[in-house]
Enzyme design. Structure first.
Site, short mmCIF file in Angstrom:
data_model
loop_
_atom_site.label_atom_id
_atom_site.label_comp_id
_atom_site.label_asym_id
_atom_site.label_seq_id
_atom_site.Cartn_x
_atom_site.Cartn_y
_atom_site.Cartn_z
N ALA A 140 0.86 -1.18 0.00
CA ALA A 140 0.00 0.00 0.00
C ALA A 140 0.90 1.23 0.00
O ALA A 140 2.05 1.18 0.46
CB ALA A 140 -0.89 -0.02 1.23
N GLY A 192 0.66 -4.98 0.96
CA GLY A 192 -0.53 -5.07 0.11
C GLY A 192 -0.25 -5.74 -1.21
O GLY A 192 -1.15 -6.33 -1.82
N GLU A 236 -0.58 -9.25 -0.55
CA GLU A 236 -1.99 -9.53 -0.25
C GLU A 236 -2.86 -9.58 -1.51
O GLU A 236 -3.77 -10.41 -1.60
CB GLU A 236 -2.52 -8.49 0.75
CG GLU A 236 -1.90 -8.70 2.14
CD GLU A 236 -2.14 -7.53 3.07
OE1 GLU A 236 -1.72 -6.40 2.74
OE2 GLU A 236 -2.76 -7.74 4.13
N GLU A 253 4.76 -4.89 7.22
CA GLU A 253 4.00 -3.84 7.93
C GLU A 253 4.51 -3.61 9.35
O GLU A 253 4.43 -2.50 9.88
CB GLU A 253 2.51 -4.21 7.98
CG GLU A 253 1.78 -4.06 6.66
CD GLU A 253 1.82 -5.30 5.80
OE1 GLU A 253 2.65 -6.20 6.06
OE2 GLU A 253 1.02 -5.37 4.85
N1 CAA Z 1 4.62 3.21 -0.67
C1 CAA Z 1 5.02 4.34 -1.24
N2 CAA Z 1 6.18 4.47 -1.92
C2 CAA Z 1 6.95 3.39 -2.02
C3 CAA Z 1 6.61 2.16 -1.46
C4 CAA Z 1 5.37 2.08 -0.76
N3 CAA Z 1 4.92 0.95 -0.21
N4 CAA Z 1 7.59 1.29 -1.71
C5 CAA Z 1 8.52 1.93 -2.43
N5 CAA Z 1 8.13 3.22 -2.62
C6 CAA Z 1 8.86 4.27 -3.33
C7 CAA Z 1 10.00 4.79 -2.51
O1 CAA Z 1 9.56 5.75 -1.59
C8 CAA Z 1 10.88 5.38 -3.61
O2 CAA Z 1 10.33 6.63 -3.99
P1 CAA Z 1 11.31 7.94 -4.10
O3 CAA Z 1 12.29 7.59 -5.20
O4 CAA Z 1 10.36 9.03 -4.46
O5 CAA Z 1 11.97 8.07 -2.79
C9 CAA Z 1 10.68 4.41 -4.77
O6 CAA Z 1 9.45 3.73 -4.50
C10 CAA Z 1 11.77 3.39 -4.89
O7 CAA Z 1 11.90 2.76 -3.62
P2 CAA Z 1 13.31 2.52 -2.87
O8 CAA Z 1 14.25 3.65 -3.18
O9 CAA Z 1 13.03 2.27 -1.43
O10 CAA Z 1 13.81 1.21 -3.63
P3 CAA Z 1 14.78 0.08 -3.07
O11 CAA Z 1 15.06 -0.79 -4.24
O12 CAA Z 1 15.92 0.67 -2.33
O13 CAA Z 1 13.91 -0.73 -1.99
C11 CAA Z 1 11.94 -1.86 -1.16
C12 CAA Z 1 12.80 -1.49 -2.39
C13 CAA Z 1 12.71 -2.82 -0.27
C14 CAA Z 1 10.67 -2.54 -1.70
C15 CAA Z 1 11.58 -0.59 -0.38
O14 CAA Z 1 11.07 0.38 -1.28
C16 CAA Z 1 10.55 -0.80 0.70
O15 CAA Z 1 10.84 -1.33 1.74
N6 CAA Z 1 9.28 -0.39 0.42
C17 CAA Z 1 8.20 -0.46 1.40
C18 CAA Z 1 7.69 -1.88 1.57
C19 CAA Z 1 6.60 -1.91 2.61
O16 CAA Z 1 6.79 -1.57 3.76
N7 CAA Z 1 5.38 -2.35 2.20
C20 CAA Z 1 4.23 -2.44 3.08
C21 CAA Z 1 3.41 -1.17 2.96
S1 CAA Z 1 2.10 -1.10 4.13
C22 CAA Z 1 0.87 -2.09 3.50
O17 CAA Z 1 0.97 -2.66 2.42
C23 CAA Z 1 -0.38 -2.18 4.35
C24 CAA Z 1 -1.34 -3.20 3.90
O18 CAA Z 1 -1.40 -4.31 4.40
C25 CAA Z 1 -2.29 -2.91 2.82
#
Ligand code: CAA
Length: 258
Positions: free
Chosen positions: A66, A109, A112, A132
């Protein structure tokens, strides 16, 4: 409707494909994107020429979860008053099978919605996880339920409590995915499965999908009764007559979906 965050095409006869297309945000699932996904998939679902759907992302990310930036400003009440995440990410209104073709990150998400699909084909680079816990929240779109049913309690706990991630081969080992294929082949595998589904009677496919899904929600006795009901429904179809005739006459069945 024209879309901003997804691409929609028909990669093979009878197969509709929806591709998440926010590559700069690793396909983070914001509300407009999810609205578009639901709209496009419902359109395919009601299109008589489509028998199966594929949901996919890109090479680096199926979806990284998400959209954290969208959720950052939201309060508990904001979340309560919008369409619930589970509903937004839930494909239960889709009567036609959906195959998730997953490459790269399928996190939060993203994992999911892959789990909400009926089958998963993974590229060897796929990574599944529910991170999460790192954000001080819990999975909110079905992860605690569907992942637990898919891989069992012990592993599901570890994935959700410690952010353990599963690579493609591990995901295959634990029964989360149907197939793992090379990056340059996984989409072909997904399309091939979708074509196999699309070639069948849509009535029998629909009744089978419904009955299998009920196994998650019913006791064995209730589920068997539900299966019997759907079996009898299939027996009333023209496709049942055609399927059995075609077998006896040693020819390919010509389904009418009636
Ligand atoms: N939401 C918003 N933006 C996201 C995102 C997310 N879930 N995941 C990645 N992005 C964005 C980053 O902010 C970044 O944007 P900017 O260039 O503007 O800063 C871009 O995508 C590239 O991401 P990274 O620079 O972080 O890329 P990376 O290759 O270094 O890392 C990753 C990849 C490990 C997937 C890392 O991006 C990450 O950990 N992302 C978040 C994963 C996460 O926590 N997901 C769960 C979300 S909560 C949820 O999903 C609730 C639910 O149950 C519905």
């Amino acid at each position: 409707m024209s879309y901003e965050h997804i691409l929609v095409d028909r990669p093979a006869d009878g197969v509709g494909r929806v591709q998440l297309n926010r590559p700069k945000a690793l396909n983070a699932l914001n509300s407009p994107l999810m609205d578009e996904v639901n709209d496009a998939m419902l359109a395919f679902n009601s299109d008589a020429s489509i028998g199966a759907m594929i949901l996919t992302g890109n090479e680096k990310a199926f979806a990284a979860g998400a959209d954290i930036k969208e959720m950052d400003g939201k309060t508990q009440i904001d979340m309560l008053m919008t369409v619930s995440l589970v509903d937004r990410f839930d494909f239960k209104q889709l009567t036609k099978p959906v195959i998730a073709a997953v490459s790269g990150y399928a996190l939060g998400g993203g994992c999911e919605i892959a789990l909400a699909c009926d089958m998963i084909v993974a590229s060897e680079t796929a990574v599944f996880g529910q991170p999460e816990i790192n954000l001080g929240i819990i999975p909110g779109a079905g992860g605690t339920q569907r992942l637990t049913r898919a891989v069992g309690k012990a592993l599901a706990m570890e994935i959700m409590l410690t952010d353990r991630r599963l690579g493609a081969e591990e995901a295959l080992h634990y029964g989360l995915v149907n197939h793992v294929a090379r990056l340059d082949e996984y989409m072909d595998v997904a399309i091939s499965i979708a074509r196999k589904v699309a070639r069948r009677s849509q009535i029998a496919i629909r009744l089978t999908k419904e009955a299998v899904n009920k196994s998650y929600e019913m006791t064995l006795e209730e589920g068997l009764a539900y299966e019997r009901r759907n079996f009898l429904l299939a027996f009333g179809s023209e496709d049942k007559v055609e399927g059995m005739r075609a077998f006896i006459e040693k020819r390919r069945a010509e389904w009418k979906n009636r």
